[in-house]
Every structure is written in structure tokens, then in C-alpha cells.
Design a protein around this motif. Structure first.
Motif, mmCIF file in Angstrom:
data_model
loop_
_atom_site.group_PDB
_atom_site.id
_atom_site.type_symbol
_atom_site.label_atom_id
_atom_site.label_comp_id
_atom_site.label_asym_id
_atom_site.label_seq_id
_atom_site.Cartn_x
_atom_site.Cartn_y
_atom_site.Cartn_z
ATOM 1 N N ASP A 125 1.117 -0.926 0.556
ATOM 2 C CA ASP A 125 -0.041 -0.593 -0.262
ATOM 3 C C ASP A 125 0.537 1.472 -0.553
ATOM 4 O OD1 ASP A 125 -3.423 -1.052 0.735
ATOM 5 O OD2 ASP A 125 -0.948 -1.895 1.910
ATOM 6 N N ALA A 126 2.050 1.342 0.758
ATOM 7 C CA ALA A 126 3.263 2.374 1.298
ATOM 8 C C ALA A 126 3.736 2.440 -0.068
ATOM 9 C CB ALA A 126 4.310 2.093 2.017
ATOM 10 N N THR A 127 3.938 1.493 -1.179
ATOM 11 C CA THR A 127 4.886 1.038 -1.929
ATOM 12 C C THR A 127 4.067 2.086 -3.477
ATOM 13 O OG1 THR A 127 5.840 -0.367 -1.314
ATOM 14 C CG2 THR A 127 6.010 -0.042 -3.892
ATOM 15 N N VAL A 128 2.869 1.819 -3.596
ATOM 16 C CA VAL A 128 1.950 2.326 -4.130
ATOM 17 C C VAL A 128 1.898 3.300 -4.491
ATOM 18 C CG1 VAL A 128 -0.612 2.315 -4.894
ATOM 19 C CG2 VAL A 128 0.641 -0.140 -5.237
ATOM 20 N N TRP A 129 1.052 3.882 -3.384
ATOM 21 C CA TRP A 129 1.564 5.687 -2.742
ATOM 22 C C TRP A 129 2.631 6.194 -3.226
ATOM 23 C CZ3 TRP A 129 3.820 9.012 0.413
ATOM 24 C CH2 TRP A 129 3.330 9.905 0.276
ATOM 25 N N LEU A 130 4.327 5.634 -2.926
ATOM 26 C CA LEU A 130 4.582 7.252 -3.029
ATOM 27 C C LEU A 130 5.140 6.082 -5.071
ATOM 28 C CD1 LEU A 130 7.025 7.421 -1.451
ATOM 29 C CD2 LEU A 130 8.468 5.547 -2.228
ATOM 30 N N TRP A 131 4.470 5.686 -5.595
ATOM 31 C CA TRP A 131 5.380 5.893 -7.234
ATOM 32 C C TRP A 131 3.660 6.388 -7.734
ATOM 33 C CZ3 TRP A 131 7.510 4.528 -10.630
ATOM 34 C CH2 TRP A 131 6.944 4.797 -12.103
ATOM 35 N N ARG A 132 2.550 6.445 -7.121
ATOM 36 C CA ARG A 132 1.861 7.465 -8.139
ATOM 37 C C ARG A 132 2.349 9.031 -7.275
ATOM 38 N NH1 ARG A 132 -3.989 5.613 -5.302
ATOM 39 N NH2 ARG A 132 -4.035 3.881 -6.769
ATOM 40 N N GLN A 133 3.258 8.803 -6.544
ATOM 41 C CA GLN A 133 3.725 10.583 -6.373
ATOM 42 C C GLN A 133 4.250 11.189 -6.939
ATOM 43 O OE1 GLN A 133 2.323 12.434 -3.271
ATOM 44 N NE2 GLN A 133 1.554 10.209 -3.504
ATOM 45 N N GLN A 134 5.373 10.633 -7.742
ATOM 46 C CA GLN A 134 5.910 10.590 -9.242
ATOM 47 C C GLN A 134 6.758 11.939 -9.252
ATOM 48 O OE1 GLN A 134 5.713 8.841 -12.835
ATOM 49 N NE2 GLN A 134 5.015 7.455 -11.126
ATOM 50 N N ARG A 135 7.973 11.205 -8.192
ATOM 51 C CA ARG A 135 8.446 12.555 -7.424
ATOM 52 C C ARG A 135 9.985 12.042 -7.748
ATOM 53 N NH1 ARG A 135 6.701 15.222 -2.003
ATOM 54 N NH2 ARG A 135 8.719 15.402 -1.650
ATOM 55 N N GLU A 136 10.631 13.068 -8.654
ATOM 56 C CA GLU A 136 12.364 12.727 -8.784
ATOM 57 C C GLU A 136 12.842 11.259 -7.184
ATOM 58 O OE1 GLU A 136 13.887 15.020 -11.190
ATOM 59 O OE2 GLU A 136 13.141 16.141 -11.889
ATOM 60 N N ASP A 137 12.596 12.684 -6.313
ATOM 61 C CA ASP A 137 13.075 11.739 -4.971
ATOM 62 C C ASP A 137 13.498 10.073 -5.631
ATOM 63 O OD1 ASP A 137 12.977 14.677 -5.098
ATOM 64 O OD2 ASP A 137 11.997 14.055 -3.102
ATOM 65 N N ALA A 138 12.097 9.522 -5.545
ATOM 66 C CA ALA A 138 11.856 8.228 -5.507
ATOM 67 C C ALA A 138 12.205 7.240 -6.738
ATOM 68 C CB ALA A 138 10.290 8.224 -5.430
ATOM 69 N N GLU A 139 13.132 8.254 -7.458
ATOM 70 C CA GLU A 139 13.412 7.469 -9.049
ATOM 71 C C GLU A 139 14.103 6.188 -8.470
ATOM 72 O OE1 GLU A 139 15.089 10.137 -11.403
ATOM 73 O OE2 GLU A 139 12.823 10.424 -12.186
ATOM 74 N N ALA A 140 15.402 6.745 -7.679
ATOM 75 C CA ALA A 140 17.055 5.600 -7.161
ATOM 76 C C ALA A 140 16.300 4.625 -7.010
ATOM 77 C CB ALA A 140 18.234 6.173 -6.513
ATOM 78 N N THR A 141 15.263 4.874 -5.927
ATOM 79 C CA THR A 141 15.158 4.359 -4.956
ATOM 80 C C THR A 141 13.996 2.375 -6.270
ATOM 81 O OG1 THR A 141 14.692 4.935 -3.268
ATOM 82 C CG2 THR A 141 13.294 2.594 -3.229
ATOM 83 N N PHE A 142 13.634 3.390 -6.507
ATOM 84 C CA PHE A 142 12.734 2.182 -7.989
ATOM 85 C C PHE A 142 13.284 1.439 -8.991
ATOM 86 C CE2 PHE A 142 8.648 4.553 -6.588
ATOM 87 C CZ PHE A 142 7.761 3.326 -6.062
ATOM 88 N N ALA A 143 15.236 2.888 -8.914
ATOM 89 C CA ALA A 143 15.434 1.403 -9.395
ATOM 90 C C ALA A 143 16.256 0.228 -9.113
ATOM 91 C CB ALA A 143 16.900 2.825 -10.056
#
Length: 689
Positions: free
Chosen positions: A411-429
Motif C-alpha cells: 500500500d505504501a509502495t503504490v502510494w509512493l509510486w503515484r507521487q511521481q517524484r524524482e526523489d524516489a527514482e533511485a529507490t525504484f531503480a
């Protein structure tokens, strides 16, 4: 908390004072639930406290502690072992101690430890002339107990016989010297005509084990016809009931919210209330502080607080009341408790409850709790955060940190993805974190977001690009490796996702098709056949249910001869005990760590892996066939060998046409690697010969 930790540490060292303090603490919480933090600390230390089962059973303080912990519902295999050992000592004169342990259900995982204690207490009261309540036969007295056949004879209108298991698990028992027993047996002056229905109910509840549910029928059987006629009994019982209902009805009818005496009354009285007079709120604090720690009152506490906040907002008296509530009360003592409180509320009350949570526990705590909630609640929290000292950025940072550590929910992961913020790109990579999230078991309200995250992985090209770091060689390699070795994806989904990766990045085809390289690097999971796993499980069951009780009986028997220094039977029995305990530990660890499989999902190419057939050509020209299986699999006659045997280790990772030295220094060449034949698959899946 530090004091409790110190007590638990000293108790694990068998300090008598600490053990008695722990017993005293359990007694103090006898009528209310232990705070969640204390429960957790005790549960974590049970293994240290009860590590020496036999000596614990001989120590009166440890025996009492074990019984108190069982009363409180603490579950532990070592605690059950201790109860079994105590049972054998306390009831050493009983002809069949192992049978008694089965009656108590000590090693039956489907029997809760609280039920074990109820059976134990009921059995302790079972003597001749004990009074028994049976829902079908009514009240009766014990006439005979036959320990050799585990039967009990009870005289109702006619004498009936039952197994002892039936008696202690389905009937209520009262000691022959109890007041209810004297009333039933028509002892002179046992029943005082001035006794009220409440008095009799209290006696029934306190003197029967377990306390019967059907009070009215039992009380009627006690009093009619020995002490009053049936008509008089109904009038006596009915008058008390009518009086109680009339009083409750009158109180409820005329009592407004500021006159409520319980949270249940307050919930009803607040219905339709639009305004609250602050001058009338002084009595509310007493109700909340009195009931805050009662688990059964939690639902009403949450709903009434949310209602008051909806009406009043952050008025000083309400803020003061909320801040004074205990931090370990059941409404928010743990993440699981907080989830229950949130999901119990209608959507209209959620903003109020989140505001209350912020006032009571602070912004950092609220954000921590929110990350453990289902996805739909994130939007509600986002709306109330501007009114607190925390922001959506703070929630984003916390979820991102948890995802990096592999601790975020779907649930938290999907919410984070929906934010579409550059800060999270390295983590999703780093797709490892996503596969760790998907590897968790979820249920209920958490399934929806889990399925959405799963669908993102399978179907969403933007999500797939992010996982491959935009298409770098390392990013593609990492995702392909995870997909090929995933236990989360079905085989068809693995293949489909690999095809989609190639469509997004055509240059990835060479990476996807490099089977040999992936297989060679793949770690071998700890696995064994269903057959071997079941054989070990049955061996463990036999050790626990038969061999250990039999050995304990042998020790007790040998001890009765005296002079343990020259007692050969005692030494032999103790040696057998050490072997049984060692074997039990080995089996329990193995069954916990090793997975049972039928090897049906093994894809055999040109590399020797568990779950394949290997054909060898020896230097003599002879050919031999072996079936490489799991850790515990071995059958020389069928040419089945474990990959942990010397030959198995020599074969694992080899390819067709590879030459190698067998353990007997015989040169051999691998001529063929094939899937398992049907006969071997049948052997693997069988649970018995």
C-alpha cells in the motif's frame, strides 16, 4: 519498561525474587489485559526463562510462573513442555501420565494454552462427589473415576459414563465442598432465601470451572425443587430481571450525554447532538480514563471520541482529555491495534480520529502508523496533515526510507509510486525492494494495493522502465535475474514479463536468453521432497507425543529406586532424554528452514540442478543414471541421491559433456541431463510407502 526488562533478565537467570515479581505483576493484571509492550517483552524472553524444562518442573516458583503465564494466554513450545513436565510430577500417581497430557491437550496446537489451563483446573476438582454441570444432562455428581480406562461415571437422573477428555473439555466442575455443591446436595442452611439472583450467579461463576454460560438453567437445576417450587423460582428470577431492565430503561431514557455513566451510554446519548456545553464536560474524563484500558470498551471509546471531535474540534477540555489517555491503551497500543481502530470507523469519522491520534501521540507517531494502513487511508491523512506539524513531504520521506530498507507495505509502495517524484527514482531503480514487498503474504484490506503493485510490475511500461533504471545494462540485468529466479511470479508471467522487457529494450534479448549464465549463478534453495519432509514431520510428532512422555515416565520410574549415582536405569533414561531432545531440536529446525516440493516447477536445460535426471558414462564404458533431489532424499536402490551427498555436490552445476572425477576417483562424463521420469515424481509426492 527498563525495570520490567531487568526483572525478565533476572528471571531468565532463575533469580527467585525476580520470578516472584513477575508472578506478582501477572496477578496485578489478572482482571485486565497486559499492555502490549509488556506482552511483547515477556513473549520474547520465554525461551530464556524456560530453557531448562526438567529443572523448571521441580521448582515451585517456576511451576507457579508457568501456570500464571498460561492463564494469561502466552504461547510457547517450551512453556507447553514445562506444563507437561509439571503435570507428570503433580499427577505422578496417575497410571497414565502421557494419557493425561493428551487429555489436557498440551501438545495439541489446536488447543489454546488457556484451554489447557481450564482443563487442568477442572481435572484438579474431579474427585468422587464433585458436582458436574453438563448442558445435556444437567447437574450430577461424580461416582467413580477409572484412571486405567480414562473414564468417569457421573450420576444424573441415571448414571452416565464419559471419557475424561469429554469431562474436562465440555463440562463445568465444582468441588464437593463448594457452596453450590452444598446447595445441590441439599445440605442444611446451604441456601439462604435472602440470596438474590446476582448472589447465585456470582457463586456459579466463581465456583464452577470453567464458568458456565447458561446461568439460568444451572441455577434452576440448583434450586428447583429442593429449595423452591418451579412457579416461585420463575417469579423470583423474573422479578429480578424485570427490575434490572426497568432500572436500565429508565436510566437510558432520561440520561443525556453529560449524565452518561459508560461509553456505551455515551455513544447512544451523542446521537443527534449538534452542540456541546463545555461546562457540562467534567464527568467525561472520568469515564474515558476508567475504560481506556478495557479491550471490550475500545470500539465505543474510538467512536465517541471521534464524535466529540467532529462536534467540538480542538477545544481545550477535549485536547486535555485526549492527551491524558494512556499510550498503551488498546486503541493504539500497536500498529495492529491502531489498524483495528481505524477500520472500525465510518469514512466520515476518519479525519477526526486521525486528528485525535495526532493530538494524543504526536505527528511522528501518526505518520509511522499511517504507513501500516491500507492505501485508501493515505488520502485522508494527506488532507489533515496541513493542520499538524507534519507535511505530505514528511510522509513521503518516511515511506521512501522504509522502502529502501525493504520494510514498506504494498500500500505504501503504490502510494509512493503515484507521487511521481524524482526523489524516489533511485529507490525504484532497485527492483529488489519491489520483489521483497511482493514476497510478503497479505490478506483482507491489503489485497487491493498488493494486486495493483503486482499489475504495475506485469503491465505498466513506465514502472518497468523505472525498475530497469531507464534501461542501463545493470538495470536490465538485475530485473531479468529477479524475474527468472522469482518465486512471486508464475512461470507464464515470468516469460510474459521477459518478452515485455525485450519489447521495451530490444538490446535486452541477449541478456534474457543467456540461460546458462543465470542458472550457474542461481543459489540452490533448501528443499526436499514432500515424501522426505512428511517422514521427518511424522518422526517429530512421534518423538513429542510418544517417545518423550515414555522417556519421562522411565526417568520417574528409575528415580523411585533411589541413589541416582549408582542407578544405571536412571543414567540410561537421561542419556535417551538428551538424544531425544537433540533430535527434536534438529527436526524442528529442519522443518522450519527446509521447503517441501514435488520438483514440478523445475525447468531442466543443460545444467545439473535438484530435480533432474543425470546419465553418466564412466571411464570403464559403463553407463549409470542418477536422480538428483533434495536435502533429505536418498534411496540407493532407486538411484535417488541428495544434492548434499559427495556425488551430488560433484554433479551440481555441471553441464552436458562435462568430465569430472566421482568421489571414488572414477572418471566420468555427463552424457545427458533430463527431467525426472513419472515414477520418480510419484515417489517424490508420496507421503507414505
Amino acid at each position: 519498561m527498563t525495570d520490567i526488562e531487568e526483572v525478565l533478565l533476572q528471571a531468565s537467570e532463575k533469580d527467585k525474587g525476580a520470578i516472584n515479581k513477575l508472578i506478582g505483576m501477572l496477578d496485578a493484571y489478572q482482571t485486565k489485559a497486559l499492555p502490549a509492550a509488556i506482552q511483547k517483552m515477556i513473549a520474547e524472553n520465554l525461551g530464556l526463562i524456560f530453557d531448562d524444562v526438567e529443572n523448571n518442573a521441580q521448582d515451585e516458583a517456576m511451576e507457579l510462573l508457568a501456570l500464571k503465564l498460561a492463564d494469561a494466554g502466552f504461547e510457547s513450545m517450551l512453556l507447553r513442555d514445562t506444563l507437561a513436565a509439571v503435570s507428570r510430577r503433580v499427577y505422578s500417581s496417575y497410571p497414565d501420565p502421557a494419557g493425561l497430557i493428551r487429555i489436557f491437550g498440551i501438545f495439541d496446537q489446536s488447543t489454546s494454552i488457556k484451554d489447557i489451563r481450564r482443563r487442568w483446573q477442572a481435572f484438579a476438582l474431579l474427585v468422587e462427589k464433585s458436582v458436574i454441570w453438563n448442558g445435556s444432562y444437567g447437574l450430577g455428581t461424580v461416582t467413580e473415576i477409572d484412571p486405567f480406562s480414562d473414564l468417569i461415571y457421573i450420576k444424573f437422573k441415571r448414571t452416565q459414563h464419559f471419557s475424561l477428555l469429554q469431562a474436562v473439555s465440555t463440562m463445568a466442575v465444582a468441588h464437593p465442598d463448594s457452596t453450590v455443591a452444598k446447595i445441590f446436595m441439599k445440605k442444611e442452611k446451604a441456601f439462604n432465601p435472602r440470596m438474590t439472583v446476582k448472589d447465585i450467579r456470582t457463586l456459579v461463576r466463581e465456583e464452577f470451572v470453567p464458568a458456565p454460560q447458561d446461568h439460568a438453567r444451572l441455577i434452576e437445576a440448583l434450586l428447583v425443587p429442593n429449595w423452591m417450587h418451579e412457579r416461585n423460582f420463575k417469579e423470583w428470577l423474573g422479578a429480578a430481571t424485570k427490575k434490572k431492565k426497568a432500572v436500565e430503561s429508565t436510566k437510558a431514557k432520561h440520561r443525556s450525554w453529560h449524565e452518561a455513566r459508560s461509553l456505551e451510554e455515551l455513544k447512544i446519548a451523542l446521537q443527534g447532538v449538534k452542540t456541546i456545553d463545555d461546562s457540562l464536560t467534567t464527568g467525561l474524563q472520568r469515564i474515558y480514563y476508567r475504560d481506556a484500558m478495557k479491550p471490550l470498551a475500545t470500539s465505543n471509546l474510538v467512536k465517541t471520541l471521534a464524535t466529540l471531535w467532529t462536534i467540538c474540534g480542538d477545544r481545550p477540555w477535549l485536547v486535555e482529555l485526549i492527551k491524558g489517555l494512556p499510550e498503551d491503551m488498546p486503541a493504539w497500543a500497536s500498529e495492529e491495534d491502531y489498524l483495528k481502530s481505524v477500520t472500525s470507523l465510518p469514512a466520515t469519522m476518519l479525519p477526526a480520529w486521525f486528528q485525535i491520534s495526532y493530538v494524543a501521540r504526536g505527528g511522528e507517531w501518526l505518520l509511522e502508523m499511517v504507513t501500516g494502513l491500507p492505501l485508501r487511508y493515505f488520502a485522508v491523512v494527506e488532507k489533515i496533515l496541513p493542520t499538524t506539524d507534519r507535511t505530505v513531504d514528511d510522509l513521503f520521506t518516511l515511506v521512501l526510507r522504509k522502502l529502501k530498507k525493504g520494510k514498506a507495505s504494498a500500500d505504501a509502495t503504490v502510494w509512493l509510486w503515484r507521487q511521481q517524484r524524482e526523489d524516489a527514482e533511485a529507490t525504484f531503480a532497485n527492483p529488489n525492494v519491489i520483489f521483497r514487498v511482493l514476497a510478503r503474504t497479505v490478506r483482507g484490506d491489503f489485497l487491493k494495493a498488493y494486486r495493483e503493485l503486482y499489475k504495475l510490475l506485469i503491465d505498466d511500461q513506465d514502472f518497468q522502465r523505472a525498475l530497469m533504471n531507464g534501461g542501463t545494462d545493470k538495470g536490465i540485468h538485475t530485473l531479468v535475474k529477479l524475474v527468472k529466479n522469482s518465486t512471486v511470479l508464475q512461470r507464464g508471467e515470468q516469460q510474459s514479463l521477459l518478452v515485455k522487457i525485450v519489447r521495451i529494450f530490444p538490446d535486452a534479448q541477449s541478456i534474457v536468453e543467456d540461460r546458462k549464465k543465470v542458472v550457474a549463478r542461481r543459489a540452490i534453495p533448501k528443499s526436499t521432497s514432500i515424501r522426505s519432509f512428511e517422514a521427518r514431520r511424522q518422526e517429530l510428532t512421534k518423538i513429542i507425543n510418544e517417545k518423550i512422555p515414555k522417556n519421562s515416565a522411565a526417568i520417574a520410574h528409575a528415580r523411585s529406586y533411589g541413589d541416582l549415582r549408582e542407578n544405571a536405569e536412571f543414567k540410561a533414561a537421561k542419556d535417551e532424554q538428551r538424544l531425544l531432545m537433540a533430535r527434536r531440536g534438529e527436526l524442528e529446525r529442519g522443518l522450519k528452514e527446509i521447503m517441501a516440493t514435488d520438483f514440478s516447477d523445475v525447468q531442466v536445460f543443460d545444467t545439473v540442478i535438484p530435480g533432474c535426471t543425470v546419465e553418466l558414462e564412466l571411464e570403464t564404458g559403463d553407463r549409470e543414471i542418477y536422480y538428483v533431489l533434495g536435502l533429505w532424499d536418498s534411496n540407493p536402490e532407486m538411484r535417488i541421491l541428495s544434492y548434499e551427498t559427495p556425488l551430488g555436490k560433484s554433479l551440481i552445476g555441471k553441464h552436458e559433456n562435462d568430465a569430472f572425477q566421482m568421489p571414488q576417483n572414477v572418471a566420468a562424463t555427463i552424457k545427458a541431463i533430463q527431467p525426472l521420469p513419472e515414477a520418480i515424481k510419484d515417489w517424490v509426492s508420496a507421503t507414505s510407502d
